[in-house]
Every structure is written in structure tokens, then in C-alpha cells.
Write a protein that holds these residues in place. Structure first.
Motif, PDB file in Angstrom:
ATOM      1  N   LYS A   1       1.063  -1.150   0.501  1.00  0.00           N
ATOM      2  CA  LYS A   1       0.614  -0.297   0.282  1.00  0.00           C
ATOM      3  C   LYS A   1       0.835   1.184  -0.126  1.00  0.00           C
ATOM      4  CE  LYS A   1      -3.937  -2.604   2.015  1.00  0.00           C
ATOM      5  NZ  LYS A   1      -4.937  -1.548   2.595  1.00  0.00           N
ATOM      6  N   ARG A   2       1.766   0.986   0.860  1.00  0.00           N
ATOM      7  CA  ARG A   2       2.655   2.383   0.535  1.00  0.00           C
ATOM      8  C   ARG A   2       2.947   2.480  -0.533  1.00  0.00           C
ATOM      9  NH1 ARG A   2       7.898   4.622   1.090  1.00  0.00           N
ATOM     10  NH2 ARG A   2       8.761   5.687   1.945  1.00  0.00           N
ATOM     11  N   ALA A   3       3.775   1.961  -1.387  1.00  0.00           N
ATOM     12  CA  ALA A   3       4.288   1.888  -2.961  1.00  0.00           C
ATOM     13  C   ALA A   3       3.485   2.410  -3.997  1.00  0.00           C
ATOM     14  CB  ALA A   3       4.565   0.660  -3.113  1.00  0.00           C
ATOM     15  N   VAL A   4       1.613   2.376  -3.771  1.00  0.00           N
ATOM     16  CA  VAL A   4       1.144   2.775  -4.475  1.00  0.00           C
ATOM     17  C   VAL A   4       1.018   4.272  -3.819  1.00  0.00           C
ATOM     18  CG1 VAL A   4      -1.895   2.859  -4.430  1.00  0.00           C
ATOM     19  CG2 VAL A   4      -0.466   0.932  -4.765  1.00  0.00           C
ATOM     20  N   PHE A   5       0.883   4.980  -2.856  1.00  0.00           N
ATOM     21  CA  PHE A   5       0.558   6.121  -2.041  1.00  0.00           C
ATOM     22  C   PHE A   5       1.988   6.850  -2.350  1.00  0.00           C
ATOM     23  CE2 PHE A   5       1.721   8.834   1.308  1.00  0.00           C
ATOM     24  CZ  PHE A   5       0.271   9.382   0.970  1.00  0.00           C
ATOM     25  N   HIS A   6       3.208   5.970  -2.810  1.00  0.00           N
ATOM     26  CA  HIS A   6       4.581   6.402  -3.703  1.00  0.00           C
ATOM     27  C   HIS A   6       4.173   6.664  -5.169  1.00  0.00           C
ATOM     28  CE1 HIS A   6       8.923   6.380  -4.686  1.00  0.00           C
ATOM     29  NE2 HIS A   6       9.248   6.758  -3.454  1.00  0.00           N
ATOM     30  N   ALA A   7       3.575   6.171  -5.588  1.00  0.00           N
ATOM     31  CA  ALA A   7       3.586   6.130  -7.096  1.00  0.00           C
ATOM     32  C   ALA A   7       2.629   7.847  -6.594  1.00  0.00           C
ATOM     33  CB  ALA A   7       3.048   5.028  -7.565  1.00  0.00           C
ATOM     34  N   VAL A   8       1.430   7.744  -6.002  1.00  0.00           N
ATOM     35  CA  VAL A   8       0.863   8.561  -6.619  1.00  0.00           C
ATOM     36  C   VAL A   8       1.516   9.990  -6.023  1.00  0.00           C
ATOM     37  CG1 VAL A   8      -1.323  10.535  -5.598  1.00  0.00           C
ATOM     38  CG2 VAL A   8      -1.914   7.924  -5.919  1.00  0.00           C
ATOM     39  N   LEU A   9       2.870  10.544  -4.741  1.00  0.00           N
ATOM     40  CA  LEU A   9       2.983  11.038  -5.072  1.00  0.00           C
ATOM     41  C   LEU A   9       4.323  11.499  -5.739  1.00  0.00           C
ATOM     42  CD1 LEU A   9       3.593  10.790  -1.049  1.00  0.00           C
ATOM     43  CD2 LEU A   9       1.459  12.489  -2.093  1.00  0.00           C
ATOM     44  N   GLU A  10       4.631  10.072  -6.724  1.00  0.00           N
ATOM     45  CA  GLU A  10       5.484  10.665  -7.477  1.00  0.00           C
ATOM     46  C   GLU A  10       5.198  11.320  -8.971  1.00  0.00           C
ATOM     47  OE1 GLU A  10       9.048   9.979  -8.207  1.00  0.00           O
ATOM     48  OE2 GLU A  10       8.913  10.303  -5.885  1.00  0.00           O
ATOM     49  N   TYR A  11       4.176  10.702  -8.855  1.00  0.00           N
ATOM     50  CA  TYR A  11       2.846  11.385  -9.977  1.00  0.00           C
ATOM     51  C   TYR A  11       2.878  13.076  -9.751  1.00  0.00           C
ATOM     52  CZ  TYR A  11      -0.657  12.075 -14.230  1.00  0.00           C
ATOM     53  OH  TYR A  11      -0.878  12.143 -14.876  1.00  0.00           O
ATOM     54  N   ALA A  12       3.100  13.462  -8.500  1.00  0.00           N
ATOM     55  CA  ALA A  12       2.034  14.649  -8.040  1.00  0.00           C
ATOM     56  C   ALA A  12       3.659  15.386  -8.223  1.00  0.00           C
ATOM     57  CB  ALA A  12       1.188  14.933  -6.923  1.00  0.00           C
ATOM     58  N   VAL A  13       4.647  14.785  -8.276  1.00  0.00           N
ATOM     59  CA  VAL A  13       6.039  16.254  -7.970  1.00  0.00           C
ATOM     60  C   VAL A  13       6.299  15.957 -10.414  1.00  0.00           C
ATOM     61  CG1 VAL A  13       8.538  15.397  -8.127  1.00  0.00           C
ATOM     62  CG2 VAL A  13       6.889  14.792  -5.800  1.00  0.00           C
ATOM     63  N   GLU A  14       6.264  14.615 -10.590  1.00  0.00           N
ATOM     64  CA  GLU A  14       6.267  14.970 -12.147  1.00  0.00           C
ATOM     65  C   GLU A  14       5.014  15.746 -12.492  1.00  0.00           C
ATOM     66  OE1 GLU A  14       5.298  11.488 -14.362  1.00  0.00           O
ATOM     67  OE2 GLU A  14       6.431  10.051 -13.399  1.00  0.00           O
ATOM     68  N   LEU A  15       3.962  16.601 -12.030  1.00  0.00           N
ATOM     69  CA  LEU A  15       3.648  17.549 -13.003  1.00  0.00           C
ATOM     70  C   LEU A  15       3.447  18.318 -12.013  1.00  0.00           C
ATOM     71  CD1 LEU A  15      -0.164  15.302 -13.789  1.00  0.00           C
ATOM     72  CD2 LEU A  15       1.250  15.660 -15.165  1.00  0.00           C
ATOM     73  N   GLU A  16       4.473  18.573 -11.360  1.00  0.00           N
ATOM     74  CA  GLU A  16       4.981  19.870 -10.558  1.00  0.00           C
ATOM     75  C   GLU A  16       4.021  20.177  -9.788  1.00  0.00           C
ATOM     76  OE1 GLU A  16       6.243  22.454 -13.545  1.00  0.00           O
ATOM     77  OE2 GLU A  16       8.338  21.619 -14.103  1.00  0.00           O
ATOM     78  N   GLU A  17       2.412  19.905  -8.866  1.00  0.00           N
ATOM     79  CA  GLU A  17       2.339  20.018  -8.459  1.00  0.00           C
ATOM     80  C   GLU A  17       2.840  19.606  -6.932  1.00  0.00           C
ATOM     81  OE1 GLU A  17      -0.976  21.643  -8.867  1.00  0.00           O
ATOM     82  OE2 GLU A  17       0.170  21.113 -10.917  1.00  0.00           O
ATOM     83  N   LEU A  18       3.702  19.071  -6.649  1.00  0.00           N
ATOM     84  CA  LEU A  18       4.305  19.045  -5.306  1.00  0.00           C
ATOM     85  C   LEU A  18       6.176  19.017  -6.067  1.00  0.00           C
ATOM     86  CD1 LEU A  18       3.373  16.113  -3.773  1.00  0.00           C
ATOM     87  CD2 LEU A  18       3.227  18.372  -2.999  1.00  0.00           C
ATOM     88  N   ASP A  19       6.630  19.897  -5.212  1.00  0.00           N
ATOM     89  CA  ASP A  19       8.031  20.281  -5.552  1.00  0.00           C
ATOM     90  C   ASP A  19       9.023  18.915  -4.870  1.00  0.00           C
ATOM     91  OD1 ASP A  19       8.088  22.902  -5.925  1.00  0.00           O
ATOM     92  OD2 ASP A  19       8.026  23.641  -3.443  1.00  0.00           O
ATOM     93  N   ALA A  20       9.208  17.958  -4.125  1.00  0.00           N
ATOM     94  CA  ALA A  20       9.288  16.445  -4.051  1.00  0.00           C
ATOM     95  C   ALA A  20       8.413  15.803  -3.189  1.00  0.00           C
ATOM     96  CB  ALA A  20      10.607  16.632  -2.798  1.00  0.00           C
ATOM     97  N   ASN A  21       8.563  14.624  -3.271  1.00  0.00           N
ATOM     98  CA  ASN A  21       8.058  13.553  -3.432  1.00  0.00           C
ATOM     99  C   ASN A  21       7.651  13.870  -0.488  1.00  0.00           C
ATOM    100  OD1 ASN A  21       6.790  10.617  -1.521  1.00  0.00           O
ATOM    101  ND2 ASN A  21       7.605  10.365  -3.460  1.00  0.00           N
ATOM    102  N   PRO A  22       6.313  13.976  -0.486  1.00  0.00           N
ATOM    103  CA  PRO A  22       7.364  14.088   0.696  1.00  0.00           C
ATOM    104  C   PRO A  22       7.524  12.663   1.835  1.00  0.00           C
ATOM    105  CG  PRO A  22       4.723  14.800   0.449  1.00  0.00           C
ATOM    106  CD  PRO A  22       5.905  13.868  -0.897  1.00  0.00           C
ATOM    107  N   LEU A  23       6.993  11.454   1.106  1.00  0.00           N
ATOM    108  CA  LEU A  23       7.155  10.274   1.536  1.00  0.00           C
ATOM    109  C   LEU A  23       8.707  10.762   2.533  1.00  0.00           C
ATOM    110  CD1 LEU A  23       5.493   7.420   0.750  1.00  0.00           C
ATOM    111  CD2 LEU A  23       4.916   8.811   2.321  1.00  0.00           C
ATOM    112  N   HIS A  24       9.743  11.310   1.518  1.00  0.00           N
ATOM    113  CA  HIS A  24      11.354  10.828   2.263  1.00  0.00           C
ATOM    114  C   HIS A  24      11.672  11.810   2.855  1.00  0.00           C
ATOM    115  CE1 HIS A  24      11.386  10.064  -2.713  1.00  0.00           C
ATOM    116  NE2 HIS A  24      10.596   9.265  -1.954  1.00  0.00           N
ATOM    117  N   LYS A  25      10.489  12.805   3.301  1.00  0.00           N
ATOM    118  CA  LYS A  25      11.257  13.618   4.624  1.00  0.00           C
ATOM    119  C   LYS A  25      10.640  13.629   5.905  1.00  0.00           C
ATOM    120  CE  LYS A  25       8.388  16.751   2.615  1.00  0.00           C
ATOM    121  NZ  LYS A  25       7.857  18.339   2.608  1.00  0.00           N
TER     122      LYS A  25
END
Length: 454
Positions: free
Chosen positions: A196-220
Motif C-alpha cells: 500500500k505504501r508503494a501505491v501511495f508513493h506512486a501517487v506522490l511521484e506523479y504529483a512531483v512529475e506534474l510539478e504539483e509538489l516540489d518533492a515527494n513528501p514521503l522522503h521527508k
């Protein structure tokens, strides 16, 4: 919006004009050029892959922005729920049914935690149902919602946090804490949490791709998931005598000869280490069954079972390629004379389906996992002692595959050969079956004794 289907893609290039390394994705829509720059090549390749997939599934591209419609929908999203539903729309066409089910399961766990405090919050089970059966399906596949579900859908849409809230570590921690628990509040299994974490991570990575997020917040976020168990428990593996006893008992259980029809299916899992979904899809044209000696199965189809709402066909079994392999890859599996004999007898007695399938239900359909699991549990009751029935020994039909691979390794068959037969990479094989290797400790102890005595 002015759109076009005339889309061309160009190779990713290194941005040499920038002091810091970056990579540029370039493409054109109706001959109008567009580009995006990413800090890493991996992000650039991921974005280009998303563009290509959108073009393959026939999406129109906006000429002004250069984006396909699915990306525009995601970029226009203001709440987390809106972004997630756009993510589902983007992923759905090229995802396997099992993958769709897994995405929905994970996101239905996370999304209720990413909501504001609003009056009229439905209970946890109703929220999950509203997400799984409505919101986390593409719009074209959503059924009409009954009143209670429609109310839950409205609440989720109004209460969903703004997408920008994902920049806050506290928000992300809420999601992580949610996926670590089952619906009943008990701790989830480590493998479930990781999936489940991997799916959530993929969603956040897509947000980074589209520049909706500056970086994946999971990494922080400093959040340590439970340790995942990758190795097979050696207690599940039957020995050859126990396997033979189980196969015999299978023929005595199940009404209307059901067990007898399924014995050869279980034999394929044990003697050829086929996954259940591979065995279910086995066809006559995949089998070389000589009168004497070893035969061969050429495995190229898998029929995993999943709820019909996740499949394109509306059937419970979706025909797929082999696990961890390309769609057109095949896996040749040599089979011993025992299995050759069993399969020949099965074909003589039951024939094959119109498509050549060896294993069919009484009505000619694809065999459901509930049907063969029920037969298997009844056979265990007959073949095993009460203590063995209560143990993990061959608790699932899949454990026959584990028993086969363990047998081959302990018989001295080389790891590359076992990996090829089982459909694994060598490193995964040795990692997963590390605890099933017998006799190596005795050899090591003898060598240490000899060294100490020298």
C-alpha cells in the motif's frame, strides 16, 4: 480547449545550458513544440512514458499546454481526492486487473485519513465501500450510487484535504499510520503495508512529475515500516510422500467428482511448480506428453482471478502474460513421467475445452479459486493428522509450488535451472527460498570442525 491527436515525441536531452544537471523532455502537438525540464533523467523518463501511454490509449492532447486530457485533469485538481481519481484514470487503461484492485485497496485505506473534520462523517466501512465501488473507478465504470453511498461520496468530496496539504509532514504521517492498520484497527501485515505504501508513493511521484509538489513528501517523513518477510516458511513445504498422499485424497473429496477433476491441476503445481493462475490457463497445445520419459509444458498464459469490476472483459479471470515477464514471453518447464501420465489420463477422461484448456469447471468455465481451495482443504483433512492440519503444512494450494522449488534446490539442481523452470530470477529465487535449503548447515559445521582440528 483546442486539441489534436497529432503528437510526436523526441529523445530526452541533457540541458547543457544549466549549471546544475537537468534533463529536457520535448514533444510536439499539431507541430507546436512543448518541453519540460527535470532534475533527474529518471523523472524525465517517467514523464515521457506517461505522455506516450496517453497517446497510445487515444487521448487528445491540448495544443496550448501540450498535455493530454488526463494530465490536465490531474493538474486542475485542487483536492487530494480529485488528484487521486485523475491518477486512477491515467493508470487504468494499461494496468492489469490485479494492479487496479491493489491500487484501489491501498488508496481506499489512505484517503479517509486525508480529510477535514466535517459533520456527518460516515463510518469507516461505508467510506471504504464508497471509494472501492464508486470513486476509485474510472467515471465510465462507476455504477449508480444508492442513497447511503451517494451521501458518503458527497462527504468525501467536500472533506478531502487540499492537494497542497501533502507538503506537510504531519498530513503524510496520517496516511502512513492509516495504511499500517486494518479496518478493524489491528496491525496490518508487513507485506500489505509495503504494497500500500508503494501505491501511495506512486501517487506522490506523479504529483512531483506534474510539478504539483516540489518533492515527494514521503522522503521527508521519518517513518519506519515493519520488516517485510520475503522468505518462504519451510514448514509449508510437503515432502514427496505427503504430496502423493494429498493428490490421492483430492480424488476422494468434492461432490460430483469435483476433486477427481482437479487432481491434475494440483499435480501441475507440485511437479511443475506452476502458479495456480498458470495451471488454470494450461492448454493442450502447451503440453508435450510423450508415451515414455520426460515431457514439457510451455507456459505462456496466466489467468489470475479478480473481481469483475477490475477487468475490461467483465470476466472474473483475465488472460495475462507471465508474471515478471513480457507479454509474449514463454517459459518451458520439463515435467517428470509421473506428471505426464497424470495429464494424459486427465485428457483421456475429461477432454479439453474449445480453446484447448485442460482444466474446466463442470459447466466448462474457468475454475474459480474458491472451488479448488475448498477441495484442497477437504483433502488436507483426510491426508494429514490433526496436528498437521493445524500446522502451516501445505495450507494453501500455492504451497505445492513452494514444495516443488524446495525439492529441486535440495536435490542439487542448479539455481539458474530452478529459476528458469519456476519463472524467477536467480537472486529472487535464492532470497525467497533461503530457509528451505536443507543440509547446508551440516556441511558448514563439518568444515568448521575440520578447521578447528587442524
Amino acid at each position: 480547449m483546442n486539441t489534436s491527436y497529432d503528437v510526436k515525441f523526441f529523445e530526452i536531452s541533457r540541458n547543457k545550458s544549466s549549471k546544475t544537471p537537468s534533463h529536457v523532455v520535448r514533444w510536439s502537438v499539431a507541430r507546436k513544440r512543448s518541453s519540460k525540464t527535470y532534475r533527474t533523467k529518471a523523472l524525465a523518463e517517467s514523464f515521457l512514458s506517461d505522455l506516450r501511454q496517453a497517446a497510445k490509449r487515444g487521448e487528445a492532447f491540448d495544443i496550448e499546454t501540450g498535455f493530454p486530457q488526463s494530465m490536465i485533469k490531474a493538474k486542475d485538481a485542487r483536492t487530494i481526492l480529485e488528484f487521486v481519481t485523475a491518477f486512477i484514470e491515467m493508470k487504468w487503461p494499461h494496468a492489469a486487473a490485479k494492479t487496479r484492485d491493489g491500487m484501489s485497496d491501498a488508496l481506499a485505506t489512505v484517503l479517509p485519513s486525508l480529510t477535514k473534520e466535517r459533520p456527518g462523517r460516515p463510518d469507516a466501512e461505508t467510506l471504504r465501500t464508497a471509494l472501492r465501488k464508486h470513486l476509485l473507478l474510472p467515471e465510465s465504470k462507476r455504477p449508480a450510487a444508492p442513497p447511503e453511498m451517494a451521501q458518503a461520496v458527497r462527504w468525501l468530496r467536500s472533506a478531502s484535504l487540499d492537494l497542497a496539504a501533502l507538503n506537510d509532514a504531519k498530513t503524510v504521517r496520517l496516511a502512513l499510520d492509516a495504511l499500517a492498520l486494518r479496518l478493524d484497527g489491528k496491525a496490518a501485515a508487513p507485506n500489505t503495508i509495503a504494497r500500500k505504501r508503494a501505491v501511495f508513493h506512486a501517487v506522490l511521484e506523479y504529483a512531483v512529475e506534474l510539478e504539483e509538489l516540489d518533492a515527494n513528501p514521503l522522503h521527508k517523513v521519518k517513518w519506519k515500516p515493519p520488516k517485510v518477510t520475503e522468505t518462504v516458511d519451510p514448514r509449508v513445504a510437503v515432502n514427496p510422500r505427503q504430496a502423493q498422499e494429498l493428490l490421492t485424497m483430492v480424488t476422494y473429496v468434492g461432490g460430483r467428482g469435483r476433486g477427481r477433476r482437479l487432481m491434475a491441476l494440483f499435480a501441475c503445481m507440485y511437479y511443475a511448480a506452476l502458479r495456480p493462475a498458470e495451471a488454470v490457463g494450461l492448454r493442450l497445445q502447451d503440453c508435450h506428453l510423450p508415451l515414455k520419459g520426460w515431457g514439457r509444458l510451455t507456459v505462456d498464459v496466466s489467468r489470475p482471478e479478480v473481481n469483475t469490476k477490475w477487468t475490461d472483459s467483465g470476466n472474473a479471470h483475465e488472460e495475462r502474460g507471465l508474471k515478471h515477464r513480457g507479454r509474449d514471453d514463454v517459459r518451458p518447464v520439463p515435467i517428470p513421467p509421473e506428471l505426464v501420465k497424470i495429464l494424459r489420463q486427465h485428457i483421456d477422461e475429461y477432454g479439453t475445452g474449445e480453446d484447448g484448456r485442460l482444466f474446466r469447471s463442470e459447466r466448462g468455465g474457468v475454475i474459480a479459486s474458491t472451488a479448488y481451495t475448498e477441495v484442497w482443504q477437504d483433502a488436507r483433512q483426510l491426508a494429514f493428522t490433526p496436528a498437521q492440519v493445524a500446522s502451516p503444512l501445505a495450507r494453501r494450494p500455492y504451497d505445492l509450488r513452494h514444495a516443488a522449488v524446495s525439492l529441486w534446490l535440495n536435490a542439487g539442481v542448479s539455481a539458474p535451472d530452478v529459476a528458469e523452470r519456476a519463472g524467477h530470477s536467480v537472486d529472487v529465487l535464492l532470497r525467497v527460498y533461503a530457509k528451505c535449503l536443507d543440509g547446508h548447515k551440516d556441511v558448514a559445521n563439518k568444515r568448521i570442525d575440520d578447521a578447528l582440528a587442524a
